[in-house]
Design an enzyme around this catalytic site. Structure first.
Site, PDB file in Angstrom:
ATOM      1  N   SER A 277      72.129  34.851  22.713  1.00 24.07           N
ATOM      2  CA  SER A 277      71.919  33.576  22.034  1.00 24.07           C
ATOM      3  C   SER A 277      71.298  32.564  22.967  1.00 24.07           C
ATOM      4  O   SER A 277      71.364  32.685  24.190  1.00 24.07           O
ATOM      5  CB  SER A 277      73.258  33.037  21.537  1.00 24.07           C
ATOM      6  OG  SER A 277      74.012  32.612  22.665  1.00 24.07           O
ATOM      7  N   LYS A 278      70.701  31.593  22.349  1.00 29.73           N
ATOM      8  CA  LYS A 278      69.990  30.524  23.040  1.00 29.73           C
ATOM      9  C   LYS A 278      70.921  29.803  24.024  1.00 29.73           C
ATOM     10  O   LYS A 278      70.480  29.311  25.061  1.00 29.73           O
ATOM     11  CB  LYS A 278      69.469  29.569  21.965  1.00 29.73           C
ATOM     12  CG  LYS A 278      68.700  28.395  22.458  1.00 29.73           C
ATOM     13  CD  LYS A 278      67.214  28.583  22.241  1.00 29.73           C
ATOM     14  CE  LYS A 278      66.422  27.510  22.949  1.00 29.73           C
ATOM     15  NZ  LYS A 278      65.466  27.970  23.886  1.00 29.73           N
ATOM     16  N   ARG A 279      72.205  29.736  23.655  1.00 31.82           N
ATOM     17  CA  ARG A 279      73.132  28.971  24.496  1.00 31.82           C
ATOM     18  C   ARG A 279      73.206  29.520  25.920  1.00 31.82           C
ATOM     19  O   ARG A 279      73.467  28.807  26.852  1.00 31.82           O
ATOM     20  CB  ARG A 279      74.521  28.944  23.854  1.00 31.82           C
ATOM     21  CG  ARG A 279      74.832  27.600  23.217  1.00 31.82           C
ATOM     22  CD  ARG A 279      76.106  27.666  22.430  1.00 31.82           C
ATOM     23  NE  ARG A 279      75.999  28.608  21.320  1.00 31.82           N
ATOM     24  CZ  ARG A 279      76.901  29.530  21.043  1.00 31.82           C
ATOM     25  NH1 ARG A 279      77.980  29.649  21.773  1.00 31.82           N
ATOM     26  NH2 ARG A 279      76.733  30.327  20.008  1.00 31.82           N
ATOM     27  N   GLN A 280      72.981  30.820  26.067  1.00 31.70           N
ATOM     28  CA  GLN A 280      73.129  31.390  27.402  1.00 31.70           C
ATOM     29  C   GLN A 280      71.794  31.647  28.101  1.00 31.70           C
ATOM     30  O   GLN A 280      71.743  32.326  29.110  1.00 31.70           O
ATOM     31  CB  GLN A 280      73.951  32.676  27.322  1.00 31.70           C
ATOM     32  CG  GLN A 280      75.353  32.402  26.837  1.00 31.70           C
ATOM     33  CD  GLN A 280      76.304  33.539  27.153  1.00 31.70           C
ATOM     34  OE1 GLN A 280      76.075  34.337  28.036  1.00 31.70           O
ATOM     35  NE2 GLN A 280      77.390  33.585  26.419  1.00 31.70           N
ATOM     36  N   GLY A 281      70.739  31.130  27.552  1.00 31.23           N
ATOM     37  CA  GLY A 281      69.429  31.331  28.199  1.00 31.23           C
ATOM     38  C   GLY A 281      68.346  31.367  27.149  1.00 31.23           C
ATOM     39  O   GLY A 281      68.617  31.244  25.966  1.00 31.23           O
TER      40      GLY A 281
END
Ligand code: GLU
Length: 533
Positions: A277-281
């Protein structure tokens, strides 16, 4: 054997996700390996998630990465390559053409086709009109949730609305959807090319909406109709679509068509094994391109998200051609594939070392330009921050810098950063940085004088890394050999390297002196010698 035909079917909902690119890449590898066709079609029926410009950007990304396709949707400028095929301008996307015999390749341009099939399914008793209002469906869902029942349509309209009522409602232009009538109490079984035998009980399959009230088909109907129209033989896509297969297989059966083979690719995971997911990169391919990952590395890395060349194979660096040769579904894993940025960095570093210098230079130049703009002014007295003049001089100089830097770079966006001394007008450092261990001032001056003598004696024409290394090593032996025969190279090389760079860490003095050139190197030695007077 039937010619293999695969398709990449992105939805224009934004930039290309790494997972989508992996699908495109496996499509490409499989098509090329089997001598088949690779088709690009656009699934744009979800108007709520549509993003302006996404079709164009998808095409550009695939183009940039060098996955060429044979048929479907293209940008106008390549139209001439299709002299023998049918080419039409896209109705809905200016600047886009559709080439091939099985179009339209854009779903929003064949709404009539889907509607016709949906109505045919109703006539054949495989689908029905549903007039349920959103509020009722919402109510039903809540109740199912409360009773812990699967969230599937309760077939209210199938059971309660008579054919006469249906006709009446249609005449009155009541909003409707068309739903698929799933045959119950059945086990749908199929052989997935990755997952092997897969079974689904139809009691858990929803009476899927096929045609929405806005006249657009849902993904399921459009997807099956297209794959049939486009003569697709293998459907390769992400695991999230696995649960759609029973619906699709029933549609193929109801429509009297032969289904393709399916391959569902493993999920992409973050390092902590949560869904990527975007949250982790970053998850968009564009983000990686912008950061200076080479396309060769992105392809190499993404190919290995879910595939490896087999037991005992240790090769990790593959060209696209090698991947075509080696790829097969027998080595695609079922388990999730972890996206490890460190692995991407390592693969990128290998590719930065591997591609031809001229090619690398073309790619690195924009990053050097940006780096040079970031450098604090004042720049060199020559007007730009390099010890050379003119465009040719600059090119030659940057290429030398790159030759040295490429051995240590992870990504192109880092160029210049750890070797700022190549771009400084003046390097001037503390005396102590010049000193090797407990050398006296006198020895230090002597060491720099020895280096100066070596460099002065190398003619400009022989100023190569090899000559510099050879001459300096000979000088080490001449001046710094102990009684026991050991040579303390640091006595010559450390002060020289420090004088040239004024850094604790840097590439070797041979490499640095080679890049800086004779004049600049001698100038820096002179500045250092001034310090120890
Ligand atoms: N439009 C779908 C997606 O973007 C494609 C699914 C399929 O290949 O069937 O994931």
């Amino acid at each position: 054997m039937k010619k293999t035909r695969v398709r990449f079917a992105p939805s224009p909902t934004g930039f290309m996700h790494i997972g989508n690119f992996r699908t495109a890449l496996y499509d490409y590898l499989f098509a090329r390996k089997t001598g088949g066709d690779f088709v690009l079609k656009i699934e744009d029926t979800d108007r709520k998630r549509f993003v302006e410009g996404a079709v164009e950007s998808l095409i550009s990304s695939l183009d940039f990465l060098g996955l060429n396709w044979d048929e479907g949707v293209f940008k106008k400028d390549i139209a001439s390559e299709f002299e023998n095929g049918k080419i039409v301008d896209s109705k809905n996307y200016p600047g886009i053409i559709e080439a091939g015999e099985h179009g339209p390749y854009i779903q929003s341009e064949k709404l009539e086709v889907y509607k016709k099939h949906a109505e045919q399914l109703v006539k054949d008793g495989h689908a029905y009109y549903c007039f349920c209002e959103p509020a009722r469906l919402e109510e039903m869902r809540k109740e199912q949730q409360a009773q812990k029942l699967p969230p599937i349509y309760d077939q209210y309209c199938l059971r309660n609305v008579t054919p006469e009522e249906v006709n009446k409602k249609l005449k009155e232009n009541c909003p409707y959807t068309i739903r698929m009538k799933i045959s119950k109490d059945e086990t749908i079984e199929f052989e997935d090319m990755v997952r092997g035998k897969v079974k689904f009980n139809t009691n858990l399959v929803d009476d899927q909406v096929l045609l929405k009230s806005d006249g657009f088909p849902t993904y399921h109907l459009a997807n099956v109709v297209d794959d049939h129209d486009m003569k697709i033989t293998h459907v390769i896509r992400g695991e999230e679509w696995l649960s759609s297969v029973p619906k699709h297989l029933l549609l193929y059966r109801y429509l009297g068509w032969e289904p393709p083979q399916f391959a569902h690719l493993p999920l992409l995971l973050n390092l902590d094994r949560s869904k990527l997911s975007k949250r982790q990169g970053d998850v968009a391919v564009e983000d990686y391109i912008k950061k200076g990952y080479l396309k060769e590395a992105i392809i190499n890395f993404v190919a290995m998200l879910g595939w490896n060349p087999g037991k005992g194979e240790t090769q990790e660096i593959f060209t696209l051609e090698e991947l075509v040769e080696k790829f097969d579904f027998a080595h695609v894993h079922k388990g999730g594939a972890v996206f490890d940025i460190k692995k991407l960095d390592w693969i990128n570093a290998q590719w930065i070392k591997k591609i031809p210098l001229d090619d690398l230079y073309e790619k690195a130049l924009p990053y050097y330009e940006k780096f040079l703009q970031r450098l604090p002014s004042p720049v060199r007295s020559t007007g730009h921050p390099l010890p050379v003049t003119g465009e040719e001089g600059k090119k030659e100089y940057l290429k030398k810098v790159l030759t040295v830097e490429r051995e240590r770079l992870t990504k192109l966006s880092e160029v210049g950063e750890s070797n700022i001394f190549f771009f400084k007008d003046e390097v001037s450092c503390e005396k102590d940085l010049l000193r090797w261990k407990d050398m006296s001032d006198e020895d230090l001056r002597g060491s720099l004088a020895n280096s100066r003598e070596v460099l002065e004696n190398i003619p400009e024409g022989d100023w190569t890394r090899e000559n510099l290394e050879k001459s300096l090593m000979e000088a080490c032996e001449k001046h710094y050999k102990n009684e026991d025969g050991k040579i303390d190279r640091g006595k010559l090389l450390w002060p020289l390297r420090a004088a040239l760079t004024c850094e604790q860490k840097s590439p070797s003095p041979f490499e640095v002196a080679w890049v800086l050139g004779k004049t600049e190197s001698l100038k820096r030695i002179a500045i250092a010698m001034e310090k120890i007077k």
